[in-house]
Scaffold this motif. Structure first.
Motif, PDB file in Angstrom:
ATOM      1  N   THR A 192       0.847  -1.203   0.000  1.00 25.50           N
ATOM      2  CA  THR A 192       0.000   0.000   0.000  1.00 25.50           C
ATOM      3  C   THR A 192       0.881   1.251   0.000  1.00 25.50           C
ATOM      4  N   LEU A 193       0.301   2.353  -0.455  1.00 28.91           N
ATOM      5  CA  LEU A 193       1.032   3.626  -0.456  1.00 28.91           C
ATOM      6  C   LEU A 193       1.392   4.015   0.979  1.00 28.91           C
ATOM      7  N   LYS A 194       0.486   3.722   1.913  1.00 29.74           N
ATOM      8  CA  LYS A 194       0.723   4.071   3.320  1.00 29.74           C
ATOM      9  C   LYS A 194       1.993   3.375   3.843  1.00 29.74           C
ATOM     10  N   VAL A 197       5.191   4.802   2.198  1.00 28.91           N
ATOM     11  CA  VAL A 197       5.598   6.101   2.755  1.00 28.91           C
ATOM     12  C   VAL A 197       6.317   5.892   4.085  1.00 28.91           C
TER      13      VAL A 197
END
Ligand code: ADP
Ligand SMILES: N[C@@H](CCOP(=O)(O)O)C(=O)O
Length: 306
Positions: A192-194, A197
């Motif tokens: 996931t992008l989360k 990051v």
């Protein structure tokens, strides 16, 4: 016969959050390797250890690297290699990389410096491809460059040698085999992008901490939200070792390479030794044989012994 004898260090790849891009050389354990130049174009591999590794050049990571070098430079000469391996294959301590990097660096010496460091990394990656199916350089780069390295890219090869903070490294190798090829296959293909990051923050923080000798920053950046949750399941005792080592004062740590070895960083030798005793006792209690190493970051990498 022109000959060289090398001491090749174990390496801790990934450094928790830097999957496939970060790695460090340590002093213990290490392999020994002799490489001699033959007048005939053959590659001979002999093992002086008990691991039963293949001696057929195309099946041994050192052999495949030398075959590639021979082919690329159209050599009419060959190599005789004697490997005395102490870094157990499948340990997560860069056993395959040690033979691959040692072969590339040893060949370069007996061939009188025909390759740059990056070219040696290029050829050594064929050994990692044989061992795990992937041309990763995170173990090879610290062997060849020494210290801690960032593999910014493997194609084109772009390696950034980092600072070597004065830290102790405790590593435990519980005697359960985890092959790099298997532990790569279980990884998620998408994230996931989360979590990406979060991981970018950890990697950037870790590199900044290493460069600034900021041990607190190193400690709070040694977190992995992507790989460790999946791979740690394959390592008995992982959660216990990590939690209790942190309670004892470790800066941080996690899976070494693809496991099953686990490493911890500490500022003081005393803390590193206490962590070593803790690791041993956890595996003794589980009735799993283990080897523990208290070492330091090795700023030199491969050394010429003779
Ligand atoms: N010279 C060598 N040294 C280590 N492993 C080798 C060598 N030649 C072939 N191999 C194979 O490479 C694999 C070990 O690599 P890997 O699983 O990546 O272990 P490690 O994590 O210790 O590097 C084993 O399948 C082993 O048979
Ligand atoms: N980045 C690789 C590193 C493998 O290291 P090894 O010491 O287990 O060979 C990975 O995590 O697969």
């Amino acid at each position: 016969m022109k000959k060289v004898k090398l001491k090749i260090p174990a390496t801790v790849a990934n450094l928790v959050c830097g999957f496939d891009i970060l790695g460090m050389a340590i002093h213990e354990p290490y392999d020994e390797m002799e490489i001699g130049l033959l007048e005939t174009p053959e590659v001979i591999i002999k093992h002086k250890d008990q691991f039963g590794l293949p001696e057929e050049p195309s099946k041994n990571v050192a052999g495949i690297v030398l075959l590639k070098i021979q082919e690329h430079f159209n050599l009419q000469t060959g190599f005789e290699v004697i490997i005395h391996k102490h870094i157990k294959p499948g340990s997560g301590l860069g056993s395959s990389a040690a033979s691959a990097a040692g072969a590339a660096l040893g060949a370069n010496i007996v061939l009188e410096n025909i390759m740059s460091k990056d070219e040696m990394v290029h050829f050594a990656m064929f050994g990692e491809e044989l061992a795990s199916g992937v041309r990763h350089a995170d173990n090879i780069a610290p062997c060849i460059y020494g210290g801690i390295t960032l593999v910014k890219s493997t194609s084109p090869i772009d390696i950034i040698p980092l600072n070597s903070p004065d830290l102790f490294v405790t590593a435990v190798h519980p005697q359960v085999e985890v092959k790099t090829s298997d532990s790569r296959q279980i990884l998620k293909k998408n994230i996931t992008l989360k979590s990406a990051v979060e991981q970018w923050g950890n990697i950037a923080g870790l590199v900044a901490g290493i460069q600034k000798n900021d041990f607190a920053l190193i400690g709070r950046s040694l977190n992995d939200v992507i790989i460790e949750p999946v791979r740690s399941i394959l390592i008995p005792g992982f959660d216990d070792v990590k939690r209790k080592s942190l309670e004892m004062g470790a800066l941080g740590g996690g899976i070494s390479g693809s496991g099953p070895s686990i490493f911890m960083l500490a500022e003081q030798k005393e803390t590193a030794e206490k962590i070593a005793a803790l690791m041993k006792s956890i595996y003794d209690e589980m009735k799993i044989e283990s080897f523990v190493y208290v070492s330091k970051i090795n700023p030199v990498g491969i050394e010429i012994i003779e």
